[in-house]
Design an enzyme around this catalytic site. Structure first.
Site, PDB file in Angstrom:
ATOM      1  N   ASP A 175     -70.417  43.971 -45.622  1.00 10.40           N
ATOM      2  CA  ASP A 175     -70.532  44.164 -47.376  1.00 10.40           C
ATOM      3  C   ASP A 175     -69.263  44.574 -47.736  1.00 10.40           C
ATOM      4  O   ASP A 175     -68.343  44.944 -46.612  1.00 10.40           O
ATOM      5  CB  ASP A 175     -71.721  45.436 -47.419  1.00 10.40           C
ATOM      6  CG  ASP A 175     -72.239  45.746 -49.402  1.00 10.40           C
ATOM      7  OD1 ASP A 175     -73.214  44.774 -49.340  1.00 10.40           O
ATOM      8  OD2 ASP A 175     -71.394  46.516 -49.246  1.00 10.40           O
ATOM      9  N   GLN A 176     -68.997  43.917 -48.850  1.00 14.64           N
ATOM     10  CA  GLN A 176     -67.576  43.846 -49.819  1.00 14.64           C
ATOM     11  C   GLN A 176     -67.526  44.704 -51.276  1.00 14.64           C
ATOM     12  O   GLN A 176     -68.414  44.132 -51.728  1.00 14.64           O
ATOM     13  CB  GLN A 176     -67.305  42.745 -49.362  1.00 14.64           C
ATOM     14  CG  GLN A 176     -65.314  43.057 -50.131  1.00 14.64           C
ATOM     15  CD  GLN A 176     -64.741  41.854 -50.358  1.00 14.64           C
ATOM     16  OE1 GLN A 176     -65.478  40.593 -50.780  1.00 14.64           O
ATOM     17  NE2 GLN A 176     -63.821  41.076 -49.007  1.00 14.64           N
TER      18      GLN A 176
END
Length: 194
Positions: free
Chosen positions: A69-70
């Site tokens: 996830d970013q």
């Protein structure tokens, strides 16, 4: 040897993992990505990467599952996907002349053993000073409406930057491959020997 699952539907993450030339499958994780009250950016991406990987364990009980996830942070605030051209222009105007930090959470979950490895990779993007015309032209040409921070570094977005700082340039696109290779080797899965 367990098989690999990428817990993502992102075409960018898929393309990055394909660079390792190892067989894998993609599956969509079912995870609520809403931040918890007061949750810091690093904790958020770590929690979501872990949740994405572990959410697929029942479907894939003997696999190595990769979750990622970013988020994008500017001036201490999380900057999401703009979704509209106007919002993209606003985000780029705010980023102009500033440093935007991307935090990418990575999790590798062995669903057979329950072993979980996690890491958060930061990556700094130093934006050059941008004119309003440059911002307008960029948004018109690239349509970065579904990209955190309103740019695509793998495309014309590179022209927006003064410099990039981080351990792994793949981190900026959404999957830190250096860290992932280290995790895979700890699981006895060497990408060079597959």
């Amino acid at each position: 040897m367990p098989r690999l699952i990428l817990a993502s539907t992102s075409p960018w993450r898929r393309a990055l993992l394909e660079k390792l030339t190892i067989p894998f499958e993609c599956a969509a994780p079912d995870v609520d990505e809403t931040p918890m009250p007061g949750e810091a950016p690093r904790q958020l991406v770590l929690r979501l990467a872990q949740a994405k990987a572990q959410s697929l364990a029942a479907r894939f009980p003997n696999h190595l599952i990769i979750g990622s996830d970013q988020i994008c942070v500017l001036d201490g605030e999380i900057t999401g996907k703009p979704l509209t051209e106007e919002k993209a222009r606003q985000q780029l105007a705010k980023a102009s002349g500033n440093i935007v930090t991307f935090y990418t959470g990575l999790a590798l979950y062995n669903s057979a053993s329950g072993q979980l490895q996690t890491e958060v990779e930061p990556f700094d993007v130093h934006f050059r000073h941008l004119s309003e015309a440059e911002i307008d032209d960029y948004v018109r040409k690239e349509h970065p409406l579904h990209c955190a921070g309103s740019f695509k570094s793998e495309g014309l977005g590179i022209a927006l930057f003064e410099r990039l700082e981080g351990r792994d340039p793949n981190t900026l696109i959404g999957l830190p491959l250096i860290a992932l290779c280290q995790m895979l080797r700890r699981e006895g899965f060497n990408p060079l020997q597959q």
